[in-house]
Scaffold this motif. Structure first.
Motif, PDB file in Angstrom:
ATOM      1  N   PHE A 240      19.077 -13.044  -8.895  1.00  0.00           N
ATOM      2  CA  PHE A 240      18.541 -12.407 -10.101  1.00  0.00           C
ATOM      3  C   PHE A 240      18.970 -10.952 -10.066  1.00  0.00           C
ATOM      4  O   PHE A 240      18.516 -10.177  -9.214  1.00  0.00           O
ATOM      5  N   GLU A 241      19.864 -10.566 -10.995  1.00  0.00           N
ATOM      6  CA  GLU A 241      20.483  -9.249 -10.966  1.00  0.00           C
ATOM      7  C   GLU A 241      20.072  -8.433 -12.180  1.00  0.00           C
ATOM      8  O   GLU A 241      19.588  -8.972 -13.172  1.00  0.00           O
ATOM      9  N   GLY A 242      20.329  -7.138 -12.102  1.00  0.00           N
ATOM     10  CA  GLY A 242      20.050  -6.245 -13.219  1.00  0.00           C
ATOM     11  C   GLY A 242      19.465  -4.940 -12.745  1.00  0.00           C
ATOM     12  O   GLY A 242      19.072  -4.790 -11.579  1.00  0.00           O
ATOM     13  N   GLU A 243      19.416  -3.973 -13.642  1.00  0.00           N
ATOM     14  CA  GLU A 243      18.815  -2.686 -13.348  1.00  0.00           C
ATOM     15  C   GLU A 243      17.351  -2.706 -13.777  1.00  0.00           C
ATOM     16  O   GLU A 243      17.037  -3.147 -14.879  1.00  0.00           O
ATOM     17  N   ARG A 244      16.481  -2.206 -12.904  1.00  0.00           N
ATOM     18  CA  ARG A 244      15.060  -2.194 -13.235  1.00  0.00           C
ATOM     19  C   ARG A 244      14.756  -1.288 -14.424  1.00  0.00           C
ATOM     20  O   ARG A 244      13.740  -1.443 -15.084  1.00  0.00           O
ATOM     21  N   HIS A 245      15.637  -0.315 -14.692  1.00  0.00           N
ATOM     22  CA  HIS A 245      15.410   0.605 -15.800  1.00  0.00           C
ATOM     23  C   HIS A 245      16.002   0.066 -17.104  1.00  0.00           C
ATOM     24  O   HIS A 245      15.890   0.714 -18.139  1.00  0.00           O
ATOM     25  N   HIS A 246      16.690  -1.077 -17.056  1.00  0.00           N
ATOM     26  CA  HIS A 246      17.210  -1.727 -18.249  1.00  0.00           C
ATOM     27  C   HIS A 246      16.433  -3.025 -18.492  1.00  0.00           C
ATOM     28  O   HIS A 246      15.808  -3.570 -17.588  1.00  0.00           O
ATOM     29  N   THR A 247      16.502  -3.506 -19.710  1.00  0.00           N
ATOM     30  CA  THR A 247      15.705  -4.683 -20.062  1.00  0.00           C
ATOM     31  C   THR A 247      16.417  -5.991 -19.773  1.00  0.00           C
ATOM     32  O   THR A 247      15.770  -7.032 -19.736  1.00  0.00           O
ATOM     33  N   TYR A 248      17.718  -5.986 -19.575  1.00  0.00           N
ATOM     34  CA  TYR A 248      18.465  -7.225 -19.430  1.00  0.00           C
ATOM     35  C   TYR A 248      18.590  -7.631 -17.966  1.00  0.00           C
ATOM     36  O   TYR A 248      18.787  -6.792 -17.079  1.00  0.00           O
ATOM     37  N   ARG A 249      18.442  -8.924 -17.724  1.00  0.00           N
ATOM     38  CA  ARG A 249      18.543  -9.498 -16.388  1.00  0.00           C
ATOM     39  C   ARG A 249      19.573 -10.638 -16.418  1.00  0.00           C
ATOM     40  O   ARG A 249      19.700 -11.334 -17.423  1.00  0.00           O
ATOM     41  N   ILE A 250      20.245 -10.819 -15.292  1.00  0.00           N
ATOM     42  CA  ILE A 250      21.271 -11.860 -15.171  1.00  0.00           C
ATOM     43  C   ILE A 250      20.891 -12.774 -14.014  1.00  0.00           C
ATOM     44  O   ILE A 250      20.700 -12.317 -12.882  1.00  0.00           O
ATOM     45  N   LEU A 251      20.763 -14.061 -14.284  1.00  0.00           N
ATOM     46  CA  LEU A 251      20.515 -15.069 -13.258  1.00  0.00           C
ATOM     47  C   LEU A 251      21.837 -15.750 -12.949  1.00  0.00           C
ATOM     48  O   LEU A 251      22.419 -16.396 -13.819  1.00  0.00           O
ATOM     49  N   ARG A 252      22.322 -15.588 -11.724  1.00  0.00           N
ATOM     50  CA  ARG A 252      23.651 -16.073 -11.345  1.00  0.00           C
ATOM     51  C   ARG A 252      23.543 -17.129 -10.250  1.00  0.00           C
ATOM     52  O   ARG A 252      22.823 -16.938  -9.267  1.00  0.00           O
ATOM     53  N   ALA A 253      24.250 -18.237 -10.423  1.00  0.00           N
ATOM     54  CA  ALA A 253      24.305 -19.293  -9.409  1.00  0.00           C
ATOM     55  C   ALA A 253      25.553 -19.093  -8.559  1.00  0.00           C
ATOM     56  O   ALA A 253      26.668 -19.124  -9.073  1.00  0.00           O
ATOM     57  N   PHE A 284      26.316  -7.133 -25.125  1.00  0.00           N
ATOM     58  CA  PHE A 284      27.089  -6.220 -24.296  1.00  0.00           C
ATOM     59  C   PHE A 284      27.969  -5.274 -25.111  1.00  0.00           C
ATOM     60  O   PHE A 284      28.374  -4.225 -24.619  1.00  0.00           O
ATOM     61  N   LEU A 285      28.286  -5.651 -26.358  1.00  0.00           N
ATOM     62  CA  LEU A 285      29.198  -4.844 -27.169  1.00  0.00           C
ATOM     63  C   LEU A 285      28.499  -4.091 -28.294  1.00  0.00           C
ATOM     64  O   LEU A 285      29.172  -3.396 -29.060  1.00  0.00           O
ATOM     65  N   GLU A 286      27.189  -4.209 -28.419  1.00  0.00           N
ATOM     66  CA  GLU A 286      26.515  -3.642 -29.576  1.00  0.00           C
ATOM     67  C   GLU A 286      26.517  -2.113 -29.586  1.00  0.00           C
ATOM     68  O   GLU A 286      26.440  -1.496 -30.642  1.00  0.00           O
ATOM     69  N   ARG A 305      31.075 -20.318 -19.118  1.00  0.00           N
ATOM     70  CA  ARG A 305      30.807 -19.558 -20.340  1.00  0.00           C
ATOM     71  C   ARG A 305      31.733 -18.349 -20.441  1.00  0.00           C
ATOM     72  O   ARG A 305      31.817 -17.541 -19.522  1.00  0.00           O
ATOM     73  N   PRO A 306      32.439 -18.180 -21.584  1.00  0.00           N
ATOM     74  CA  PRO A 306      33.205 -16.950 -21.806  1.00  0.00           C
ATOM     75  C   PRO A 306      32.279 -15.842 -22.302  1.00  0.00           C
ATOM     76  O   PRO A 306      31.448 -16.053 -23.175  1.00  0.00           O
ATOM     77  N   VAL A 307      32.419 -14.655 -21.726  1.00  0.00           N
ATOM     78  CA  VAL A 307      31.583 -13.506 -22.080  1.00  0.00           C
ATOM     79  C   VAL A 307      32.490 -12.321 -22.363  1.00  0.00           C
ATOM     80  O   VAL A 307      33.359 -11.986 -21.547  1.00  0.00           O
ATOM     81  N   LEU A 308      32.294 -11.680 -23.512  1.00  0.00           N
ATOM     82  CA  LEU A 308      33.047 -10.487 -23.864  1.00  0.00           C
ATOM     83  C   LEU A 308      32.291  -9.261 -23.396  1.00  0.00           C
ATOM     84  O   LEU A 308      31.120  -9.073 -23.760  1.00  0.00           O
ATOM     85  N   VAL A 309      32.941  -8.428 -22.596  1.00  0.00           N
ATOM     86  CA  VAL A 309      32.317  -7.217 -22.072  1.00  0.00           C
ATOM     87  C   VAL A 309      33.282  -6.051 -22.237  1.00  0.00           C
ATOM     88  O   VAL A 309      34.499  -6.231 -22.384  1.00  0.00           O
ATOM     89  N   GLU A 310      32.722  -4.853 -22.207  1.00  0.00           N
ATOM     90  CA  GLU A 310      33.517  -3.637 -22.357  1.00  0.00           C
ATOM     91  C   GLU A 310      33.746  -3.005 -20.994  1.00  0.00           C
ATOM     92  O   GLU A 310      32.814  -2.838 -20.207  1.00  0.00           O
ATOM     93  N   VAL A 363      26.979  -5.890 -15.939  1.00  0.00           N
ATOM     94  CA  VAL A 363      27.569  -7.152 -15.479  1.00  0.00           C
ATOM     95  C   VAL A 363      28.527  -6.882 -14.325  1.00  0.00           C
ATOM     96  O   VAL A 363      29.180  -5.837 -14.284  1.00  0.00           O
ATOM     97  N   LYS A 364      28.602  -7.806 -13.395  1.00  0.00           N
ATOM     98  CA  LYS A 364      29.560  -7.712 -12.301  1.00  0.00           C
ATOM     99  C   LYS A 364      30.682  -8.718 -12.533  1.00  0.00           C
ATOM    100  O   LYS A 364      30.430  -9.914 -12.686  1.00  0.00           O
ATOM    101  N   LEU A 365      31.919  -8.219 -12.582  1.00  0.00           N
ATOM    102  CA  LEU A 365      33.082  -9.067 -12.834  1.00  0.00           C
ATOM    103  C   LEU A 365      33.949  -9.110 -11.585  1.00  0.00           C
ATOM    104  O   LEU A 365      34.203  -8.074 -10.961  1.00  0.00           O
ATOM    105  N   ASP A 366      34.413 -10.306 -11.225  1.00  0.00           N
ATOM    106  CA  ASP A 366      35.246 -10.430 -10.036  1.00  0.00           C
ATOM    107  C   ASP A 366      36.416 -11.379 -10.213  1.00  0.00           C
ATOM    108  O   ASP A 366      37.066 -11.735  -9.239  1.00  0.00           O
TER     109      ASP A 366
END
Length: 464
Positions: A240-253, A284-286, A305-310, A363-366
């Motif tokens: 379970f990833e994300g910044e505590r000061h931001h509202t969005y969280r990412i659950l990664r398997a 992510f692009l708003e 899933r394809p995700v568009l990020v900046e 987001v973390k991209l690798d």
């Protein structure tokens, strides 16, 4: 019940000792002695005893084994179901880790309530909070159902006994570092305690067909605390990833025996709990700036899933003897490699420039397909020339400056078209073999220099 004998074994050389020592006498390594339970049960010669079932296993022809689709228990969070591969599998052992305060307990309490509302008996065991504290959090999440049982206990023997008596369909252990086995003298959270408690919970999950979720603390490096074997023992590992000061969280398997790995689910933390984000690319692009130098958009694959990020880059002259290289959400070594390619193959003088790169949204991209977008962001910021805001750039970059083929190009292009992008730059070897959507221009490139001519204009001269 007689206590099991324990011994201390060096994790480097295997030296055994009846008591703990700070320095191993065999290999002279410090802090390598770990307490382990001494196995006294003797098995007949040539007979294999399976630890989770304690029954004699015999070889069976693979052609005679009958298989069927694993039954799934679905929650109301479709993002959570998709990360698990389509729902919760009965008899599975799932490990979920994350930073303190990120929302692990909130997510699992929500899932527990949803499973209870569907008629499944759920047991939530907390080793960090009292029953009243758990109830206060449940009231905040508007959780109130008779099928959800809460228990505050840390003794593994009582926990296993309660599970066997209640026979629930779903169990939460929060957290595994607080549970202890009285047969082991070491403190809760130690390597031996975590390993033995997880092994016992795995036996209960497999023999009783109960889905068990265990929460694991993480170290300062970001990995789950405890022995590395812990991640090999369980069926699924979620972060379970994300910044505590931001509202969005990412659950990664990162491991899943019942679905695809590296799958992600996006959630938004609200006052009433976690809510799923159905279109993460739009989120992510708003807040993307229009006409800003050093900004590019890439279509990355997260699982299926394809995700568009900046991707943002800031290149500025250094005031130090050694230029700084900082990256957030991207591997630091990849940034250094791409800057070396730009300097050697394209002619950008970056050896006296500080470089700061970031993936917007946390987001973390690798994956290799983001290489070309990183290179374009660096060149755009270095020359202070903005990119076209309607461009999406996809491709892997080799050490000779060539742009290499990427996987699932059609899904990436369709995601870009869905969000209104009308020009997509992809590797030339990815052209053909699939249908290009109407109203979009797809350009194939063979190297980085050709890409910069398309993106930054035909008059682009890197040697200026």
């Amino acid at each position: 019940m007689a206590k099991k004998k324990t011994k201390f074994i060096c994790q480097e050389c295997g030296y055994e000792s009846p008591k703990w020592m700070g320095k191993c006498p065999g290999c002279y390594t410090w802090n390598s002695m770990v307490e382990e339970v001494e196995r006294t049960k003797q098995t007949p010669k040539g007979v294999f005893i399976h630890s989770s079932q304690q029954t004699i296993s015999k070889p069976v022809s693979i052609s005679t084994i009958e298989t069927s689709q694993e039954p799934r228990m679905l929650t109301d969070l479709s993002e959570f179901n998709r990360v698990l591969g389509g729902g919760i599998v009965k008899g599975s052992l799932v490990l979920i880790g994350g930073d303190p305060g990120i929302g692990k307990s909130t997510l699992l309490l929500q899932v527990s309530a949803q499973m209870a509302m569907k008629g499944h008996k759920v047991l939530y065991i907390s080793g960090e909070e009292s029953v009243k504290q758990t109830k206060l959090r449940a009231d905040r999440l508007h959780v109130n159902t008779d099928q959800l049982y809460v228990m505050a206990e840390t003794d593994l023997e009582y926990i296993v006994q309660t599970i066997e008596e209640m026979n629930p369909a779903f169990v939460i252990i929060d957290s595994i570092q607080t549970i202890y086995n009285s047969d082991i003298t070491s403190a809760p959270g130690s390597v031996s305690q975590v390993r033995e408690c997880t092994a016992e919970l795995m036996r209960v999950a497999k023999t009783k067909g109960i889905a068990i979720f265990i929460v694991g603390h993480v170290t300062k490096e970001g990995s789950i605390a405890g022995p590395r074997i812990l991640e090999h023992m369980v069926d699924t590992v979620l972060y379970f990833e994300g910044e505590r000061h931001h509202t969005y969280r990412i659950l990664r398997a990162v491991k899943n025996r019942f679905g695809s790995t590296n799958e992600i689910g996006i959630f938004e933390m609200r006052e009433s709990g976690l809510s799923e984000v159905e279109n993460p690319s739009e989120i992510f692009l708003e807040e993307r700036s229009q006409g800003a130098a050093g900004s590019t958009v890439v279509a990355a694959m997260e699982g299926t899933r394809p995700v568009l990020v900046e991707i943002q880059a800031l290149i500025s002259p250094t005031s130090f003897g050694h230029p700084r290289r900082m990256a957030t959400g991207i591997d630091h070594n990849r940034v250094s490699l791409l800057m070396a390619v730009l300097e050697k193959r394209v002619g950008l003088l970056l050896q006296n420039q500080d470089a700061y790169l970031k993936v917007a949204g946390g987001v973390k991209l690798d994956e290799p397909a983001i290489d070309l977008a990183i290179a374009v962001s660096i060149a755009s910021s270095f020359r202070d020339q903005p990119t076209n805001p309607a461009d999406v750039i996809i491709g892997e970059v080799g050490l000779t400056g060539e742009v290499r083929r990427v996987s699932r190009i059609e899904q990436r292009v369709q995601e870009a078209v869905k969000l209104g992008f009308n020009r997509i730059i992809i590797p030339k070897n990815n052209l053909g073999g699939w249908t290009v959507p109407k109203g979009v221009e797809v350009i194939g490139v063979s190297d980085v220099a050709e890409t910069l001519e398309y993106v930054l204009g035909n008059s682009y001269n890197p040697f200026q």
